[in-house]
Design a protein around this motif. Structure first.
Motif, PDB file in Angstrom:
ATOM      1  N   GLN A  26      19.316  19.682 -19.504  1.00 25.30           N
ATOM      2  CA  GLN A  26      18.378  20.567 -18.772  1.00 25.30           C
ATOM      3  C   GLN A  26      16.933  19.886 -19.065  1.00 25.30           C
ATOM      4  OE1 GLN A  26      19.296  24.602 -19.762  1.00 25.30           O
ATOM      5  NE2 GLN A  26      20.405  24.388 -17.764  1.00 25.30           N
ATOM      6  N   ALA A  27      16.779  19.691 -20.404  1.00 30.04           N
ATOM      7  CA  ALA A  27      15.401  19.365 -20.752  1.00 30.04           C
ATOM      8  C   ALA A  27      15.136  17.792 -19.934  1.00 30.04           C
ATOM      9  CB  ALA A  27      15.504  18.799 -22.175  1.00 30.04           C
ATOM     10  N   ARG A  28      16.215  17.012 -19.773  1.00 25.10           N
ATOM     11  CA  ARG A  28      16.062  15.745 -19.191  1.00 25.10           C
ATOM     12  C   ARG A  28      15.642  16.040 -17.765  1.00 25.10           C
ATOM     13  NH1 ARG A  28      19.862  10.529 -19.291  1.00 25.10           N
ATOM     14  NH2 ARG A  28      18.682  10.487 -21.481  1.00 25.10           N
ATOM     15  N   MET A  29      16.353  17.086 -16.983  1.00 20.87           N
ATOM     16  CA  MET A  29      16.018  17.138 -15.677  1.00 20.87           C
ATOM     17  C   MET A  29      14.761  17.784 -15.360  1.00 20.87           C
ATOM     18  SD  MET A  29      19.886  18.677 -14.563  1.00 20.87           S
ATOM     19  CE  MET A  29      19.334  19.562 -13.277  1.00 20.87           C
ATOM     20  N   VAL A  30      14.472  18.692 -16.330  1.00 17.93           N
ATOM     21  CA  VAL A  30      13.046  19.029 -16.549  1.00 17.93           C
ATOM     22  C   VAL A  30      11.837  18.073 -16.512  1.00 17.93           C
ATOM     23  CG1 VAL A  30      11.214  20.387 -17.550  1.00 17.93           C
ATOM     24  CG2 VAL A  30      13.402  21.662 -17.018  1.00 17.93           C
ATOM     25  N   ALA A  31      12.196  17.127 -17.298  1.00 12.44           N
ATOM     26  CA  ALA A  31      11.278  16.103 -17.362  1.00 12.44           C
ATOM     27  C   ALA A  31      11.092  15.288 -16.393  1.00 12.44           C
ATOM     28  CB  ALA A  31      11.668  15.331 -18.692  1.00 12.44           C
ATOM     29  N   GLU A  32      12.473  15.154 -15.702  1.00 16.36           N
ATOM     30  CA  GLU A  32      12.181  14.101 -14.744  1.00 16.36           C
ATOM     31  C   GLU A  32      11.537  14.835 -13.218  1.00 16.36           C
ATOM     32  OE1 GLU A  32      16.575  11.726 -15.159  1.00 16.36           O
ATOM     33  OE2 GLU A  32      16.310  13.057 -13.415  1.00 16.36           O
ATOM     34  N   ALA A  33      11.644  16.136 -13.226  1.00 17.91           N
ATOM     35  CA  ALA A  33      11.259  16.798 -12.203  1.00 17.91           C
ATOM     36  C   ALA A  33       9.779  16.690 -12.354  1.00 17.91           C
ATOM     37  CB  ALA A  33      11.749  18.307 -11.949  1.00 17.91           C
ATOM     38  N   GLU A  34       9.392  16.943 -13.440  1.00 20.75           N
ATOM     39  CA  GLU A  34       7.739  17.211 -13.892  1.00 20.75           C
ATOM     40  C   GLU A  34       7.075  15.844 -14.180  1.00 20.75           C
ATOM     41  OE1 GLU A  34       7.354  20.172 -16.613  1.00 20.75           O
ATOM     42  OE2 GLU A  34       8.325  21.868 -15.506  1.00 20.75           O
ATOM     43  N   GLY A  35       8.173  14.845 -14.427  1.00 23.90           N
ATOM     44  CA  GLY A  35       7.273  13.542 -14.657  1.00 23.90           C
ATOM     45  C   GLY A  35       6.871  13.457 -16.155  1.00 23.90           C
ATOM     46  N   THR A  36       7.454  14.239 -16.847  1.00 24.61           N
ATOM     47  CA  THR A  36       6.944  14.366 -18.369  1.00 24.61           C
ATOM     48  C   THR A  36       7.981  13.685 -19.147  1.00 24.61           C
ATOM     49  OG1 THR A  36       7.877  16.387 -18.672  1.00 24.61           O
ATOM     50  CG2 THR A  36       5.641  16.332 -18.102  1.00 24.61           C
ATOM     51  N   ASP A  37       7.622  13.722 -20.469  1.00 24.17           N
ATOM     52  CA  ASP A  37       8.670  12.955 -21.514  1.00 24.17           C
ATOM     53  C   ASP A  37       9.712  14.278 -21.581  1.00 24.17           C
ATOM     54  OD1 ASP A  37       5.878  11.360 -23.341  1.00 24.17           O
ATOM     55  OD2 ASP A  37       7.416  10.635 -21.602  1.00 24.17           O
TER      56      ASP A  37
END
Lengths: 780, 158, 213
Positions: free
Chosen positions: C145-156
């Motif tokens: 989930q952390a990864r998916m959030v990061a991908e969606a928001e373009g953050t680390d």
């Protein structure tokens, strides 16, 4: 000689020390400069050792040395066998494989030692054990007895064609012919599983090689110090007098403390000689489950042939005996099983095919009972099955087949554990069984109590079985008795003591011979410096064999005392008596001389000792029985089972024991209580559970359930006495009698209690879970 | 070794002060540091009860405690109950009734029984058996031990 | 003993497959991992320090991956050894795309343990291992989930893996919920089972922890 002390319920001389924590056990030994040992043991049950890296362990602060098999060089070799293989008997196959000091190429049971760490403290040694990396390549394990001889089974020992360790057959009469004549033939498979001895004190050794005096001292929790001393001396090129083995107070033996040689005894001796420093190793409880021997595993395919009147024409059993990874104890246990498979009965025809198999499990050597419980289980279960089949009362069928009292000595025509013909010397088996039946109230229970309780919905059952026990086997024991100058008497004998009260019972023997109080007789056991001829304490033989040797030595001293006193008092020997530490003229109490005084006179400061005589009042004598005296008895119990929880409650437990002449009834009672407790454990609480990889799944007291005071009932004891003609005291052993018949009686009682379920109990031990399964299998 | 701690405690009426590793078990401390070898070690996992000592008057498994935990406390071991010449009534009872065979488990039983009899001067057989159900004995089958406790209870009441 | 179960990841199958092929994620998702390297095309070795309750030790593990069918399924063979004992087993893992955008993972395995793990841990091994696997997969799900959030928001990616202690506590709590002898026993058993089971857990999710190309 008056019997004033023999047969008395004397309290024990050694107790004040034991009860106040003043008795020396091996772990209490402290020697200056002593180091501590710990072993790295294999987790795998069967594996090749590819390499072992001890460098990290060696580098740890406080570690003095780390040894592997490689380090031992030429000193590394398998131990000599404990019991010699059978003397070239025709038709006997026997492959001897004995334990090794440290694993060199292959691990054969979980817990086998891979490396030895010596450090300043046990704590550091154990830390260092975890620093060692052993590269082990696991192999499939051989665990199940019945598949160990399958053609595709892995081999425990590479040099052998299979896992067959031994094969022999025994026969008496012609079983096949008997079978043909029988009205009923019953066949069943019976299985008995392993238990541990579970002594409260684990094993321990303090090995001290002193290079300056070139002397080796070993404190060892062994039941057999003399063979250990002789064996270690031979192994390490020492003269026997250079080695002293001391078994101080030992916290329970029960059999496994008599293996020769445990790897630890060998490798610790080697290590102390390498380092020139004393080393202590004390086994912890978990190690004990792997590294100390176990017993009982056997599977029998048995049959019994009977007439419709209930006369047993013959018994046959083909069985497999599990010896574990090695077989240092030879065929003792399964031969004992065969010796007891006809029980107390006169069975004219018998056939037995025995196969011993190696498995990747802890080594098997005798545990209290030593193969006899399995034999009695066989005989008694078969008789019970026959009784059921014929609709006969279980006592009636037994009485019909018991060896009658006039048939002794009864020759069985098979060989026993000493490879000598099995002969029962004396006994009145019917009287013993009847006494047990009377004590438990057999008739009343079956006719009145049981039906009444059953009507109330209770599941109560009764079990009653007779049994025999071979005891008091040779080869011999010896003893030295000495009257000291203070009037007290010293006794030394080679057997060890692990709670059997030798310090008291042996004193009672001497007290009667020499007219002193047993409290003035100081007995030393288990120290090879004090006495170095003999074997050890096992097979219910201590009191019988050593006791008779002590009796003989005391009698010899008595002769010397009388001879000297006769001169001193100027009176013929026949008119003298030994009373209260004095030699007196009968009827003239003023004319006496003290034993101490006589001892002084017997050791002249001036003048010579006459040729053909010896100084002092001392004698060393030996006793070796022609063959082992056979004790007998009967057990009966009433128990109740809760069919929902399968928990049992033993309502009454009765034993009748015939161990011939009783030396000290208090001590004998204690032996019986303890024996029965182990028997109950073997029946319902204890079982060593191995998985298919040879992993012991319950290697702790939390999971291996030694019964507590809330599981063991009071035992009511009755005695019969048929003195043995095989020794002057007339005694038979009693150490194992309490244990031997219990599972048989238990099985009968459970079947009786759950008779509405029509159970057949063909295995031991049971447990609540297992009983539940058996009951529900019947339902299905 | 680093990390040594000082422990001060009273054992059988004598005050001791020693420096020990934190991980040193109380059983090992009593046996090897103080030389009181009457307390025996049968399992090191708290089941057999052979190592039982009194800790401020209460029975504890000394194999499951660290020596440092005894700092400032009072410990009684079997050596504190009596001597061969002067047995405690419960020791006398064990002798009278043959309650000990090999003697290894016995100190643990004695220390369990001393507080038990103080709190239960007139126990039934079942109560006695439950009280000692935390002590394993492999030699006696418990019968003579129970006899000894009953005998001791009688004697100590008088 | 048999190990089987399932777990639902909050993400599409492709993402799950990718996640479990990312060595960094895997190495940090399970606390105590000290190293992991690829030594063959489908073979990995690593070691993991396990400390739960009174039992601690380093376990060396070897994992062999086979029968890969991306992004559907794979088989793992695991062999772990250390001071507290050893554990080895084989497991088959399957991933199923769900309608709601989630992924169902199903696993079946067979495991053997030995040494202290076997002789002390018997009674609670089943419960302990199930719990450990669950906790491990949950941890990975959080990482997903952390990864998916990061991908969606373009953050680390902001993902903090659980510490060894937190992991152990969660397992213990799980097991206490299921069955309850003393905590002490649970602690010991969880510790006892830890290394072998963790090797299995790690293996199940360590698929594809090999270098890309």
């Amino acid at each position: 000689m008056t019997k004033k002390y023999l047969g008395q319920r004397m309290t024990r001389t050694e107790d004040p020390r034991l009860l106040t924590g003043q008795a020396l056990f091996v772990d209490d030994v402290q020697v200056p400069g002593m180091l501590h040992a710990a072993f790295l043991r294999s987790d795998y049950a069967h594996a090749r050792l590819k390499s072992i890296d001890v460098s990290a362990a060696k580098g740890r602060t406080g570690v003095v040395a780390v040894f592997t098999a490689e380090d031992m060089g030429d000193a590394w070799r398998p131990s000599p066998p404990n019991v010699s293989p059978p003397p070239g008997m025709p038709g006997v196959t026997f492959h001897s494989r004995t334990p090794v000091p440290l694993v060199k190429d292959k691990v054969r049971h979980a817990g086998e030692a891979l490396a030895l760490v010596i450090a300043e403290s046990r704590y550091i040694a154990e830390d260092a054990v975890e620093d060692i990396w052993a590269e082990l390549e696991p192999l499939d394990a051989v665990v199940d007895l019945e598949t160990a001889l399958d053609p595709d089974a892995p081999h425990v020992h590479d040099g052998l064609e299979s896992n067959l360790a031994a094969h022999l057959t025994q026969e008496k009469g012609d079983y096949e012919a008997a079978r043909d004549q029988a009205d009923v033939v019953i066949k069943r498979r019976l299985a008995i599983d392993r238990c541990a001895a579970g002594a409260m004190e684990n094993r321990g050794i303090v090995a001290h090689w002193d290079p300056k005096s070139e002397h080796l001292t070993l404190w060892d929790t062994t039941q057999a110090p003399i063979p250990i001393r002789n064996g270690l001396a031979a192994l390490f090129g020492l003269a026997a007098p250079q080695v002293r083995v001391i078994a101080p107070f030992v916290g329970g033996g029960f059999g496994p403390k008599i293996m020769l040689y445990y790897p630890e005894e060998v490798v610790l001796t080697w290590a102390t000689m390498q380092l020139g420093r004393p080393i202590k190793w004390i086994e912890d409880r978990r190690e004990n489950f792997f590294a100390t021997t176990q017993e009982r595993g056997q599977v029998h395919h048995a049959e019994i042939a009977v007439t419709k009147e209930g006369r047993v024409l013959g018994i046959r059993h083909d069985f497999v005996h599990d010896t574990g990874a090695y077989n240092p104890y030879g065929l003792t246990i399964p031969l004992n099983t065969q010796s007891h498979s006809m029980g107390a009965y006169d069975i004219p025809n018998y056939y037995s095919d025995l196969k011993v198999v190696f498995t990747n499990k802890t080594i098997v050597t005798p545990v209290r009972g030593a193969g006899r419980p399995q034999g009695i289980f066989l005989a008694e279960r078969l008789l019970d099955l026959a009784a059921k089949e014929l609709g006969m009362d279980r006592l009636e069928i037994r009485k019909k087949n018991l060896i009658p009292p006039d048939a002794f000595p009864y020759e069985h025509k098979i060989i026993d554990q000493a490879f000598a013909p099995l002969i029962y010397d004396s006994g009145n088996y019917a009287a013993t069984l009847e006494k047990a039946a009377a004590m438990i109230g057999y008739e009343e229970f079956l006719k009145e109590e049981q039906p009444r309780l059953r009507a109330e919905g209770k599941h109560v059952g009764l079990g009653i079985v007779p049994f025999v026990e071979t005891t008091g086997v040779g080869p011999y024991e010896g003893a030295r008795v000495t009257v000291e100058t203070d009037g007290r008497v010293s006794v030394a004998t080679g057997v060890g003591t692990q709670g059997q009260g030798h310090f008291t019972s042996f004193a009672q023997i001497v007290a009667d011979q020499l007219g002193v109080s047993p409290r003035d007789v100081r007995v030393v056991t288990g120290d090879t410096s004090e006495f170095h001829w003999g074997t050890g304490t096992f097979a219910s033989r201590g009191a019988v064999v050593a006791g008779n040797a002590i009796n003989a030595a005391a009698a010899s001293v008595r002769k010397k005392v009388l001879a000297l006193a006769s001169k001193v008092l100027d009176t013929p020997e026949e008119e003298l008596e030994l009373v209260d530490g004095l030699v007196r003229v009968a009827g003239l109490p003023d004319q006496s001389v003290g034993l101490g005084e006589l001892a002084v006179m017997a050791n002249p400061l001036r003048g010579a000792v006459e040729p053909g005589t010896e100084p002092g009042l001392e004698s060393t004598d030996y006793f070796g029985p022609q063959y082992g005296a056979v004790a007998n008895g009967a057990h009966a119990l009433i128990l109740e089972v809760d069919p929902e929880t399968m928990m049992i409650e033993i309502k009454r437990y009765v034993t009748v024991e015939d161990c011939g002449t009783v030396l000290n009834p208090l001590i004998v009672d204690g032996q019986i209580h303890g024996g029965v407790a182990l028997g109950i454990a073997n029946s319902y609480y204890e079982q060593l559970i191995y998985d298919e990889n040879g992993q012991l799944l319950n290697a702790s007291l939390a999971d291996y359930l030694i019964p507590t005071a809330t599981e063991i009932p009071r035992v009511e004891i009755g005695h019969e006495v048929t003195p043995s003609p095989l020794n002057p005291l007339g005694s038979k052993g009693v150490g194992e009698g309490g244990t031997i018949p219990v599972p048989s009686a238990f099985a009968q009682a459970i079947e009786d209690a759950l008779s509405d379920y029509g159970l057949e109990v063909l295995e031991m031990p049971l447990s609540p879970n297992r009983l539940f399964e058996l009951v529900h299998q019947r339902d299905a | 070794m680093s990390n040594l701690l000082t422990v001060s405690l009273n054992v059988n009426g004598t005050q001791y002060k020693r420096t020990v590793e934190p991980r040193l078990l109380l059983s090992d401390f009593l046996r090897h540091d103080l030389g009181l070898t009457g307390t025996h070690v049968g399992c090191e996992h708290g089941v057999c009860g052979a190592c039982t000592v009194l800790f401020d008057g209460q029975p504890v498994r000394s194999c499951l405690m660290f020596a440092v935990q005894a700092n400032g406390h009072e410990v009684t071991t079997v050596e504190g109950l009596g001597t061969p010449e002067n047995l405690h009534p419960i020791q006398e009872a064990f002798r009278e009734k043959h309650g000990a065979q090999c003697g290894f488990c016995t100190p643990g039983f004695l220390l369990t029984l001393v507080p038990f009899l103080e709190d239960n001067p007139d126990p039934t057989e079942q109560e006695i058996r439950e009280a000692i159900s935390g002590n394993l004995c492999r030699c006696t089958g418990y019968q003579h031990i129970v006899d000894a406790v009953q005998f001791a209870a009688e004697r100590m009441k008088a | 003993m048999k190990l089987e179960g399932e777990y639902v990841f909050d993400g599409p199958r492709e993402a799950v497959w990718e996640l479990v092929r990312d060595p960094e994620v895997l190495a940090t998702a399970l606390p105590g991992t000290q190293s992991l390297e690829q030594v063959g095309e489908n073979e990995y070795v690593g070691n993991m320090h396990v400390r739960i309750g009174p039992v601690a030790g380093v376990f060396d593990g070897r994992i062999i991956v086979s029968d890969e069918v991306p992004p559907e399924s794979y088989t793992l063979a695991v062999d772990g050894r250390g001071a507290p004992g050893f554990g080895n087993g084989t497991g088959h893992v399957q991933l199923f795309e769900q309608d709601d955008g989630k992924t169902l993972m199903q696993y079946q395995g067979d495991m053997q343990v030995g040494g202290r793990l076997a002789s002390v841990g018997q009674r609670l091994i089943d419960t302990a291992s199930k719990s450990m696997i669950q906790q491990g997969l949950e941890s990975l799900n959080n990482a997903l989930q952390a990864r998916m959030v990061a991908e969606a928001e373009g953050t680390d990616v902001e993902y903090v893996p659980p510490t060894e202690a937190e992991f152990a506590a969660a397992v213990a709590k799980d097991m206490a919920g299921e069955m309850l002898p003393s905590r002490q026993v649970i602690g010991i058993v969880v510790a006892a089972v830890a290394a072998a089971v963790v090797a299995m857990v790690v293996a199940i999710v360590w698929l594809g922890a090999r270098k890309e190309d």
